[in-house]
Design a protein around this motif. Sequence first.
Motif, PDB file in Angstrom:
ATOM      1  N   CYS A 124      70.194  92.583 -42.826  1.00 42.09           N
ATOM      2  CA  CYS A 124      70.689  93.635 -41.899  1.00 42.09           C
ATOM      3  C   CYS A 124      70.738  93.014 -40.398  1.00 42.09           C
ATOM      4  CB  CYS A 124      69.659  95.035 -41.572  1.00 42.09           C
ATOM      5  SG  CYS A 124      70.441  96.169 -40.695  1.00 42.09           S
ATOM      6  N   ALA A 125      69.994  92.385 -40.087  1.00 38.58           N
ATOM      7  CA  ALA A 125      69.997  91.756 -38.860  1.00 38.58           C
ATOM      8  C   ALA A 125      71.161  90.385 -38.760  1.00 38.58           C
ATOM      9  CB  ALA A 125      68.674  90.949 -38.247  1.00 38.58           C
ATOM     10  N   MET A 126      71.093  89.838 -39.896  1.00 44.57           N
ATOM     11  CA  MET A 126      72.231  88.781 -40.037  1.00 44.57           C
ATOM     12  C   MET A 126      73.740  89.243 -40.216  1.00 44.57           C
ATOM     13  SD  MET A 126      70.256  86.098 -42.464  1.00 44.57           S
ATOM     14  CE  MET A 126      71.365  84.693 -41.989  1.00 44.57           C
ATOM     15  N   HIS A 127      73.688  90.428 -40.851  1.00 44.17           N
ATOM     16  CA  HIS A 127      75.018  91.032 -40.823  1.00 44.17           C
ATOM     17  C   HIS A 127      75.635  91.641 -39.497  1.00 44.17           C
ATOM     18  CE1 HIS A 127      77.527  94.849 -41.619  1.00 44.17           C
ATOM     19  NE2 HIS A 127      77.998  94.032 -42.661  1.00 44.17           N
ATOM     20  N   SER A 128      74.734  91.956 -38.727  1.00 40.22           N
ATOM     21  CA  SER A 128      75.168  92.483 -37.382  1.00 40.22           C
ATOM     22  C   SER A 128      75.638  91.428 -36.515  1.00 40.22           C
ATOM     23  CB  SER A 128      74.026  93.422 -36.605  1.00 40.22           C
ATOM     24  OG  SER A 128      73.551  94.567 -37.399  1.00 40.22           O
ATOM     25  N   GLN A 129      74.752  90.419 -36.491  1.00 41.62           N
ATOM     26  CA  GLN A 129      75.420  89.109 -36.080  1.00 41.62           C
ATOM     27  C   GLN A 129      76.537  88.623 -36.219  1.00 41.62           C
ATOM     28  OE1 GLN A 129      73.864  88.124 -33.284  1.00 41.62           O
ATOM     29  NE2 GLN A 129      74.651  85.992 -32.760  1.00 41.62           N
ATOM     30  N   HIS A 130      76.890  88.492 -37.485  1.00 39.21           N
ATOM     31  CA  HIS A 130      78.393  88.369 -38.012  1.00 39.21           C
ATOM     32  C   HIS A 130      79.474  89.033 -37.405  1.00 39.21           C
ATOM     33  CE1 HIS A 130      81.446  87.064 -40.999  1.00 39.21           C
ATOM     34  NE2 HIS A 130      81.676  88.426 -41.246  1.00 39.21           N
ATOM     35  N   HIS A 131      79.107  90.410 -37.607  1.00 38.44           N
ATOM     36  CA  HIS A 131      80.529  91.336 -37.255  1.00 38.44           C
ATOM     37  C   HIS A 131      80.399  91.349 -35.412  1.00 38.44           C
ATOM     38  CE1 HIS A 131      81.856  92.476 -40.872  1.00 38.44           C
ATOM     39  NE2 HIS A 131      80.367  92.797 -41.117  1.00 38.44           N
ATOM     40  N   ARG A 132      79.365  91.052 -34.828  1.00 39.62           N
ATOM     41  CA  ARG A 132      79.254  90.941 -33.250  1.00 39.62           C
ATOM     42  C   ARG A 132      80.252  89.629 -33.139  1.00 39.62           C
ATOM     43  NH1 ARG A 132      73.955  92.637 -33.462  1.00 39.62           N
ATOM     44  NH2 ARG A 132      73.294  90.318 -33.144  1.00 39.62           N
ATOM     45  N   GLY A 133      80.358  88.919 -33.682  1.00 43.15           N
ATOM     46  CA  GLY A 133      80.983  87.547 -33.523  1.00 43.15           C
ATOM     47  C   GLY A 133      82.534  87.682 -33.705  1.00 43.15           C
ATOM     48  N   GLN A 134      82.681  88.489 -34.584  1.00 39.43           N
ATOM     49  CA  GLN A 134      84.118  88.888 -35.176  1.00 39.43           C
ATOM     50  C   GLN A 134      84.686  89.527 -33.746  1.00 39.43           C
ATOM     51  OE1 GLN A 134      83.747  90.893 -38.911  1.00 39.43           O
ATOM     52  NE2 GLN A 134      84.876  89.480 -39.793  1.00 39.43           N
ATOM     53  N   ASN A 135      83.898  90.605 -33.231  1.00 37.10           N
ATOM     54  CA  ASN A 135      84.451  91.516 -32.237  1.00 37.10           C
ATOM     55  C   ASN A 135      84.443  90.612 -30.901  1.00 37.10           C
ATOM     56  OD1 ASN A 135      84.889  93.757 -33.702  1.00 37.10           O
ATOM     57  ND2 ASN A 135      82.985  94.690 -32.825  1.00 37.10           N
ATOM     58  N   ALA A 136      83.594  89.793 -30.800  1.00 39.35           N
ATOM     59  CA  ALA A 136      83.528  88.918 -29.704  1.00 39.35           C
ATOM     60  C   ALA A 136      84.871  87.962 -29.449  1.00 39.35           C
ATOM     61  CB  ALA A 136      82.608  87.778 -29.357  1.00 39.35           C
ATOM     62  N   SER A 137      85.357  87.634 -30.565  1.00 37.03           N
ATOM     63  CA  SER A 137      86.920  86.805 -30.823  1.00 37.03           C
ATOM     64  C   SER A 137      87.685  87.775 -30.607  1.00 37.03           C
ATOM     65  CB  SER A 137      87.006  86.285 -32.274  1.00 37.03           C
ATOM     66  OG  SER A 137      85.973  85.220 -32.329  1.00 37.03           O
ATOM     67  N   ARG A 138      87.857  89.037 -30.901  1.00 36.11           N
ATOM     68  CA  ARG A 138      88.913  89.980 -30.762  1.00 36.11           C
ATOM     69  C   ARG A 138      89.031  90.470 -29.148  1.00 36.11           C
ATOM     70  NH1 ARG A 138      93.708  91.270 -30.796  1.00 36.11           N
ATOM     71  NH2 ARG A 138      94.243  93.513 -31.042  1.00 36.11           N
ATOM     72  N   LEU A 139      87.646  90.330 -28.851  1.00 36.01           N
ATOM     73  CA  LEU A 139      87.593  91.026 -27.186  1.00 36.01           C
ATOM     74  C   LEU A 139      88.319  89.747 -26.252  1.00 36.01           C
ATOM     75  CD1 LEU A 139      86.479  92.414 -24.692  1.00 36.01           C
ATOM     76  CD2 LEU A 139      84.315  90.899 -25.076  1.00 36.01           C
ATOM     77  N   ARG A 140      88.292  88.402 -26.683  1.00 38.12           N
ATOM     78  CA  ARG A 140      88.617  87.347 -25.977  1.00 38.12           C
ATOM     79  C   ARG A 140      90.477  87.543 -26.283  1.00 38.12           C
ATOM     80  NH1 ARG A 140      85.880  82.386 -26.226  1.00 38.12           N
ATOM     81  NH2 ARG A 140      85.088  83.316 -25.230  1.00 38.12           N
ATOM     82  N   GLU A 141      90.972  87.739 -27.332  1.00 38.32           N
ATOM     83  CA  GLU A 141      92.242  87.890 -27.688  1.00 38.32           C
ATOM     84  C   GLU A 141      92.753  89.097 -26.700  1.00 38.32           C
ATOM     85  OE1 GLU A 141      92.462  88.773 -31.986  1.00 38.32           O
ATOM     86  OE2 GLU A 141      92.244  86.656 -32.413  1.00 38.32           O
ATOM     87  N   LEU A 142      91.824  90.154 -26.483  1.00 39.26           N
ATOM     88  CA  LEU A 142      92.445  91.448 -25.537  1.00 39.26           C
ATOM     89  C   LEU A 142      92.331  91.035 -24.222  1.00 39.26           C
ATOM     90  CD1 LEU A 142      90.993  94.169 -27.871  1.00 39.26           C
ATOM     91  CD2 LEU A 142      93.385  93.781 -27.810  1.00 39.26           C
TER      92      LEU A 142
END
Length: 164
Positions: A124-142
């Motif tokens: 559960c903890a590792m899964h959350s970290q993975h998707h926070r990274g995806q959102n961080a990349s998208r935040l930069r794109e935005l």
Amino acid sequence: MSQKSWLHDLYRHQAWADAEHWRLLGGCEAARNDEGIRARLHHIHMVQHAFLWIVGDRRTPFGISKPTDFATFDALGEYARGYHQQVEPLFEALTDERLNVSIDMPWFKDPPLSISIAEALTQCAMHSQHHRGQNASRLRELGGTPENTDYIVWLWKGRPAPVW
């Protein structure tokens, strides 16, 4: 450090990282309104809630929600905070013996999967970290500026508490 203490530390990091993630995304109007970010945020927190159910008593069926069940970005944020309010009492009651209990993972059918509660909590903890990274990349794109929410950064900062 005991297994319980280490996992509890990992979940304290998760709470801090989630709060930082929400602060950064919430400060960028484009991110607040981005369907991909909203869908991933919902997925992160629904999975977190699912793991609470999985390691719990399972007396009631798990309620699967959809991103559209949350009318606003802030309503989804309340759902996220609710998970963190529920997970802390779980750790207060956990014992090292309970962490070693095997549980069946209901979404793995063929072949079935049985793992320890400690392994489920780690996932559960590792899964959350993975998707926070995806959102961080998208935040930069935005046009936003993501910050590092890695576990080691949390340690370096002195294990700060989450600020929602």
